[in-house]
Design an enzyme around this catalytic site. Structure first.
Site, mmCIF file in Angstrom:
data_model
loop_
_atom_site.group_PDB
_atom_site.id
_atom_site.type_symbol
_atom_site.label_atom_id
_atom_site.label_comp_id
_atom_site.label_asym_id
_atom_site.label_seq_id
_atom_site.Cartn_x
_atom_site.Cartn_y
_atom_site.Cartn_z
ATOM 1 N N GLY A 228 0.808 -1.219 0.000
ATOM 2 C CA GLY A 228 0.000 0.000 0.000
ATOM 3 C C GLY A 228 0.838 1.265 0.000
ATOM 4 C CB SER A 229 3.899 2.280 1.823
ATOM 5 O OG SER A 229 3.411 1.918 3.083
ATOM 6 C CB SER B 250 -1.766 -3.378 1.309
ATOM 7 O OG SER B 250 -0.739 -4.138 1.896
ATOM 8 C CB CYS C 296 3.297 4.798 25.745
ATOM 9 S SG CYS C 296 4.313 5.949 26.693
HETATM 10 C C1 LIG Z 1 -4.827 2.913 5.087
HETATM 11 C C2 LIG Z 1 -3.487 2.320 4.855
HETATM 12 N N1 LIG Z 1 -2.705 2.775 3.876
HETATM 13 C C3 LIG Z 1 -1.492 2.268 3.623
HETATM 14 C C4 LIG Z 1 -0.973 1.238 4.382
HETATM 15 C C5 LIG Z 1 0.392 0.710 4.093
HETATM 16 O O1 LIG Z 1 0.369 -0.538 3.451
HETATM 17 P P1 LIG Z 1 1.675 -1.413 3.317
HETATM 18 O O2 LIG Z 1 2.144 -1.735 4.683
HETATM 19 O O3 LIG Z 1 1.262 -2.599 2.517
HETATM 20 O O4 LIG Z 1 2.698 -0.605 2.598
HETATM 21 C C6 LIG Z 1 -1.747 0.724 5.424
HETATM 22 C C7 LIG Z 1 -1.219 -0.346 6.281
HETATM 23 O O5 LIG Z 1 -1.067 -0.206 7.479
HETATM 24 C C8 LIG Z 1 -3.032 1.271 5.669
HETATM 25 O O6 LIG Z 1 -3.795 0.820 6.661
HETATM 26 ZN ZN LIG Z 2 5.322 5.655 28.696
#
Ligand SMILES: Cc1ncc(COP(=O)(O)O)c(C=O)c1O
Ligand SMILES: [Zn+2]
Lengths: 126, 394
Positions: free
Chosen positions: B69-70, B198, B323
Site C-alpha cells: 500500500g505504501s 495491500s 506510548c
Molecule cells: C490505510 C493504509 N494505507 C497504507 C498502508 C500501508 O500498506 P503497506 O504496509 O502494505 O505498505 C496501510 C497499512 O497499514 C493502511 O492501513
Molecule cells: Zn510511557
C-alpha cells in the site's frame, strides 16, 4: 523477542506499593496528559527515613513498572539517599527499557524528587 | 488466543498459501524470459492481473503491481504531482487522518512547492463531499481521500467525492488498503482514477499490493530499470506473492457478503458491550464503518498498559496511545476527530476476523471491562475525575 524484560513485566503485572497515603509527608506529581504518562508519589517519612511509599500511575507498561521499581528502591532509605535516585538506576534495576521508553523512567525519578521537595518545603514551613 | 488486530495485518488464507508455495515450486521462471518456464510465470502473472482487475471493476492493463500500500500511495501521489507540475497546478486536497504513506508524501510534495488543503474529518470521522468541493481550486491537481480509515474504520463517501472530482476534472486517488476485500469497491461506479491496495489486509502475503491507474493517466515511475509492469515499475515481479494476492482477493470477494453479515453482527455486539463501561466512547461513526472495526476511548487509563494486560488474557489488539508508537503524541486520527490528548491516550482498536464467535466477543467485553477497572484503580487521572477535581470528558 518480547517488548519488555521479564523484570519489567513482573513489576507491571504485580506493581509493588500501589495506592495512596492519606497523611503523607510529601506528595509529588509529574507528567501530563499530553505525553501520556502521569505519576503521583506519596511518602511517609520519619526521622529522615522513608518509612512508606505509595504510587499511582496513569501510563504505559514502562511507566507503571518504573514507578513500582522506584518505590522499592527508596523504601527504607534515608531521604538523602533517595534524592540520589536516577532514572538510569531504575531502568538498570528493571534489566533495561527500550530506548524510546526511557522517558517513562525519567518520570519515576522526577516524581520521587518532586515528593521529596514537597516534604522539605513542608518541613521548612512548619 | 483471539487475534483482533486484522487492520494491522491478517493471517494468510490456506488457499493463498497454496498458491504461493505452488508458484514458488512450479513457476519459478522470470516472466520476462521467452522459454516455457518464463512464459508460464508470465501467464500466472497476467491471470493474477485479470483477477485483481475483475474484483474492482478495472481493466487488467490498469493494474500496476507494487510492494504494498505504501508504494502504491507514493506512486499515485507522485503521478498526480508530476502531471500537476506540467500543467502549472500545484494544489492537493486531502484529509488530516490519512495514512502516513499519504501524509508524509504530501509533506515531501510541500517541500517541492505544492500546497495542501486538509479537509475536516469531523467528530464522526467522515469527510463531507461538499467541503471537498469547496476546497478544490483552479490549480488543484489531485484529491486524495482514503476509502476507509485504518484506525477508526469509518467509510468515506468516495462515490460522491469521485463524482465531484470528475465534474471538476481533478484527479481522484483513494487509499483503499482497508477497504478492498472488506466492502464492495468498484472503480468505475465509484469514479476513482487511482486506487491503492495491500494484499496483507485481505489474507494475502506481506510486501505485495497494487495500484490501479485509470487508462489515459500516465503513471510516474518510482523505480526505474527494466520494462516490467509496462514500464511503470521496474524490477522482476514477485510472481508467487502476486498470484497469492489474487487468490486471496478472489476468495475475499466471493465471501464478502457472508463475512459482512457475520462481522458486523460481532462488531455491533462488541460496541454494545463496551459502551456499558462507564466513561467510554466509540470513536468514529457507528454505522458507516468497516464490518470488523471497533475503536473505543476509555477515560482515565492509558492504552499500552491496556493492551499488555489484554495480551495476558489472550486478546491481541492495538491502541492509538503515544506510548505504543514511540512518539509523544497519540494517534493523529483520534486527534483529527477531536479527541483531546487525555482521552486519546486511552484508546483500543479491535479489528476482528471472520472466525470470531459470540463467546469470544463476550470474553473480550468482559476482559476489557476488568482491565479498564483495574487500571483506573491506581490511575491518578481517574482519581481526579472521580473526586471532581477534573471534569469528565466522556
Ligand atoms: C490505510 C493504509 N494505507 C497504507 C498502508 C500501508 O500498506 P503497506 O504496509 O502494505 O505498505 C496501510 C497499512 O497499514 C493502511 O492501513
Ligand atoms: Zn510511557
Amino acid at each position: 523477542m518480547a517488548l519488555y524484560s521479564e523484570k519489567v513485566m513482573d513489576h507491571f503485572r504485580n506493581p509493588r506499593n500501589v495506592g495512596v497515603i492519606e497523611d503523607a509527608d510529601g506528595v509529588g506529581e509529574v507528567g501530563n496528559a499530553k505525553c501520556g504518562d502521569i505519576m503521583k508519589m506519596y511518602l511517609k517519612i520519619e526521622d529522615e527515613i522513608i518509612k512508606d511509599v505509595k504510587f499511582e500511575t496513569f501510563g504505559c507498561g514502562s511507566a507503571i513498572a518504573s514507578s513500582s521499581m522506584a518505590t522499592e528502591m527508596i523504601k527504607g532509605q534515608p531521604v538523602s539517599e533517595a534524592m540520589k535516585l536516577t532514572n538510569k538506576a531504575v531502568a538498570e534495576a528493571l534489566d533495561g527499557l527500550p530506548d524510546y521508553k526511557m522517558h517513562c523512567s525519567v518520570l519515576a525519578e522526577e516524581a520521587i524528587k518532586n515528593a521529596l521537595e514537597d516534604y522539605e518545603s513542608r518541613k521548612n514551613n512548619k | 488466543m483471539i487475534y483482533a488486530d486484522n487492520a494491522a495485518t491478517t493471517k494468510m488464507s490456506d488457499a493463498a498459501i497454496d498458491t504461493l508455495t505452488r508458484c514458488m515450486k512450479e513457476t519459478f521462471g522470470n516472466p520476462s524470459s521467452l522459454y516455457s518456464i518464463g512464459q508460464t510465470a508470465k501467464e500466472v502473472l497476467e491471470k493474477a492481473r485479470e483477477d485483481v482487475a475483475g474484483v474492482i471493476g478495472a481493466q487488467p492493463r490498469e493494474i500496476i503491481f507494487t510492494s504494498g500500500g505504501s508504494e502504491a500511495d507514493n506512486q499515485a501521489l507522485l503521478t498526480a504531482a508530476a502531471l500537476g507540475k506540467k500543467n502549472g497546478k500545484k494544489h492537493i486536497v486531502s484529509s488530516a487522518f490519512e495514512h502516513h504513506a499519504v501524509l508524509h508524501t504530501l509533506e515531501r510534495l510541500k517541500k517541492e512547492g505544492f500546497e495542501v488543503t486538509l479537509v475536516d474529518v469531523h467528530e464522526n470521522g467522515i469527510v463531507r463531499p461538499e467541503e471537498v468541493e469547496k476546497a478544490i481550486r483552479e490549480d488543484t491537481c489531485l484529491v486524495t481521500i482514503m476509502y476507509a480509515n485504518n484506525e477508526i474504520g469509518t467509510i468515506q463517501p468516495i462515490r460522491e467525492i469521485g463524482a465531484i472530482c470528475r465534474q471538476k476534472k481533478v484527479l481522484f486517488h483513494t487509499d483503499a488498503v482497508q477497504a478492498i476485500g472488506h466492502i464492495p469497491v468498484n472503480v468505475e461506479e465509484d469514479n476513482i482514477d487511482m486506487l491503492s491496495s495491500s494484499a496483507r489486509k485481505f489474507h494475502g502475503p506481506k510486501g505485495v499490493g497494487f495500484l490501479y491507474v485509470k487508462k489515459g493517466i500516465k503513471a510516474e515511475n518510482l523505480i526505474t530499470g527494466g520494462a516490467q509492469e509496462r514500464g511503470k515499475r521496474a524490477g522482476t515481479e514477485n510472481v508467487p506473492g502476486i498470484a497469492a494476492m489474487a487468490t486471496a482477493l478472489k476468495e475475499a470477494a466471493s465471501k464478502l457478503d457472508e463475512n459482512t453479515v457475520k462481522l458486523s453482527a460481532a462488531r455491533d455486539r462488541l460496541i454494545a458491550g463496551l459502551k456499558t463501561i462507564p466513561h467510554s466512547a466509540l470513536n468514529g461513526d457507528e454505522h458507516s464503518r468497516l464490518p470488523g472495526n471497533v475503536n473505543f476511548c476509555f477515560e482515565g487509563i492509558e492504552g499500552e498498559s491496556l493492551l499488555l494486560l489484554l495480551d495476558d488474557k489472550g486478546i491481541e489488539a492495538s491502541s492509538g496511545s503515544a506510548c505504543t508508537s514511540g512518539s509523544l503524541d497519540p494517534s493523529h486520527v483520534l486527534l483529527a476527530i477531536g479527541r483531546v490528548h487525555d482521552v486519546a491516550h486511552g484508546s483500543l482498536r479491535l479489528s476482528i476476523g471472520e472466525t470470531i464467535t459470540d463467546e469470544e466477543c463476550d470474553y473480550i467485553i468482559k476482559s476489557v471491562g476488568e482491565v479498564v477497572e483495574y487500571l483506573r484503580g491506581f490511575s491518578p487521572v481517574w482519581r481526579d475525575l472521580v473526586s471532581g477535581k477534573k471534569q469528565f470528558i466522556l
